[in-house]
Design an enzyme around this catalytic site. Structure first.
Site, short mmCIF file in Angstrom:
data_model
loop_
_atom_site.label_atom_id
_atom_site.label_comp_id
_atom_site.label_asym_id
_atom_site.label_seq_id
_atom_site.Cartn_x
_atom_site.Cartn_y
_atom_site.Cartn_z
N CYS A 40 0.82 -1.21 0.00
CA CYS A 40 0.00 0.00 0.00
C CYS A 40 0.85 1.26 0.00
CB CYS A 40 -0.94 0.00 1.20
SG CYS A 40 -1.94 1.51 1.32
N GLY A 175 -10.13 -3.68 -13.59
CA GLY A 175 -10.41 -3.50 -12.17
C GLY A 175 -9.88 -2.17 -11.68
N ILE A 177 -6.95 -1.24 -10.29
CA ILE A 177 -5.60 -0.86 -10.72
C ILE A 177 -5.60 -0.44 -12.19
CG2 ILE A 177 -3.26 -1.72 -11.12
CD1 ILE A 177 -3.69 -3.60 -8.72
N GLU A 196 -10.87 -5.87 -20.81
CA GLU A 196 -11.45 -6.52 -19.62
C GLU A 196 -12.26 -7.73 -20.07
OE1 GLU A 196 -13.02 -8.05 -16.44
OE2 GLU A 196 -11.49 -6.48 -16.25
N HIS A 434 -24.25 24.36 2.73
CA HIS A 434 -24.41 24.74 1.32
C HIS A 434 -23.45 25.89 1.02
CE1 HIS A 434 -26.36 25.75 -2.48
NE2 HIS A 434 -26.33 27.02 -2.09
#
Length: 452
Positions: A40, A175, A177, A196, A434
């Site tokens: 990580c 995915g 990555i 994919e 807001h």
């Protein structure tokens, strides 16, 4: 040397477990063969997000909608970005290393070999442990086709090491990555093709998220191919040629580089001979994360049954140390939010309508376009959406799915509400400021409330 607990792997799961163990006065040893921080910090989340941030900023500055900013000679400096990435990583890693030292945690930088549940060998020295925690993480996977190991076929580790320049790139895998890297390289001006095998990008997330991202990618010039299967990679005079099957036809595309982003596999190479039971390469664990070996536990990417996310590993680390000391679960892993750092960001928490139906729950949903949000309009952000799913009979919030600016931060309010079992009406009772991005979440809740 004998310890109360030995932890193999110094990533988010490993170092968090070490800190937790030290906090309850356990004698702890942390073994990491590479850099503290694991994938990580060193080869995943942090380097990627550093690059994503720069790529998004560069894209925004180039966007013609920013008419108030004039940028002559704007360019993308990959070398400077690498310097920045390394500085961020080193600063964070240094902080963890100092904290480990301050907690008097023994850290060994070497490969560990597990002989049995209580015996570990490191640098020819035998270490004994009452409990062993496997937090060994994961490594990039490669699709085993012809040419998968040719020069120029890279993994995410390779990409993040030096951010190579290229005019064209084929990414295998849509995915997290693959999609994040596609956004980084598209911003740099690279011609990106994304392949994919399943029917949409981000196939593990709610279906509308991946399909909407594909539309955004195509608008930016990224060539997206779903339901497409890699067959081979071959070396050509001017680069590489990728062969893939799409709609029953064999097709080819020439490219300078190929990124193999076909997922990650658990790292389990720390055993001398036999190892605990695995399924699909990950350790089988029980409800308290114990493997098939007594006193041996697995957390994070190497453990079966949980998503491979840093915050999952950290939550499991807190829990496992509690279990070892006779305590209960401190972190609720039934609800784990996820985020994808594309542009726009994508985040999700809880059940989709399809998942609710599978669970026998009658659900309704509400969806709003974030283009009507004042902050999104001010920031000249692209069209996105927020979708909310609620139980029809009770109004209980079940799930939230976001594709918008700051989604990975905004999802936390939704996750808290879902985890606490709040109804749509109860969340709407809270006044939101807001103009803010979170107002789109409020609008989605209001859309659901009308159906309840």
């Amino acid at each position: 040397m004998k310890y109360d607990v030995v932890i193999i792997g110094g990533g988010p799961g490993g170092y968090t477990a070490a800190f937790e163990a030290a906090s309850v006065k356990m004698k702890v040893c942390l073994i990491e063969e590479r850099e503290i921080g694991g994938t990580c910090l060193n080869r995943g989340c942090i380097p990627t997000k550093t690059m994503v941030h720069t790529a998004d900023l560069y894209r925004d500055l180039k966007d013609e909608a920013h008419t108030a900013i004039h940028t002559e000679g704007l360019s993308f400096d990959s070398e400077a970005l690498l310097v920045k990435k390394n500085a961020v990583v080193e600063q964070l890693r240094g902080g963890i290393e100092k904290a480990l030292k301050a907690q008097k945690i023994d850290v060994i930088n070497a490969h560990a070999t597990v002989r049995n549940a209580h015996t570990i060998v490191v640098n020819d020295e035998v270490i004994e442990a009452d409990h062993l925690i496997l937090a060994s993480g994961s490594i990039p996977a490669r699709i085993p086709v012809e040419g998968c190991d040719l020069p120029g076929v890279l993994t995410s580790d390779d990409i993040l090491e030096n951010l190579p320049e290229c005019e064209s790139m084929v990414i295998i895998g849509g995915g997290v990555i693959g999609c994040e890297m596609a956004g980084i390289y598209e911003a740099k001006g690279t011609k990106v093709t994304l392949i994919e095998a399943l029917d949409r990008l981000l196939p593990n997330l709610e279906s509308e998220l991946g399909r909407s991202l594909a539309l955004t990618f195509k608008k930016r010039g990224i060539d997206v191919h779903t339901k497409s299967f890699l067959k081979s990679i071959s070396k050509k005079e001017n680069g590489l040629e990728v062969s893939y099957e799409e709609k029953g036809e064999l097709r080819t595309i020439g490219t300078e580089l190929v990124l193999m982003a076909a997922g990650r596999k658990a790292k389990t190479d720390c055993f001398e001979a036999e190892m605990p039971e695995t399924v699909k390469g990950r350790f089988v664990i029980d409800s308290k994360y114990m493997t098939s070996w007594d006193d041996v536990y697995a957390i994070g990417d190497c453990a079966d049954g949980y998503p491979q996310l840093a915050h999952t590993a950290m939550a499991m680390a807190v829990n496992v140390i509690s279990f070892l000391n006779g305590g209960n679960e401190k972190r609720d892993l039934k609800l784990i939010p996820s985020g994808v750092y594309t542009s726009p960001e994508i985040a999700s928490a809880g059940l989709s309508e399809a998942e609710a139906k599978e669970a026998g729950i009658e659900a309704v949903s509400g969806k709003v376009n974030t283009l009507s949000n004042a902050r999104s309009l001010i920031a000249s952000k692209e069209r996105g959406f927020i979708k909310v799913v609620a139980e029809k009979n009770t109004g209980r919030l079940l799930g939230t799915f976001m594709m918008c600016e700051r989604a990975t931060d905004l999802i936390q309010e939704a996750a808290l509400a879902i985890q606490k079992g709040l109804t749509v009406h109860e969340v709407l009772e809270v006044i939101h400021g807001h103009p803010t991005f979170i107002e789109s979440f409020v609008s989605a809740l209001e859309a659901v409330e009308k159906k309840l």
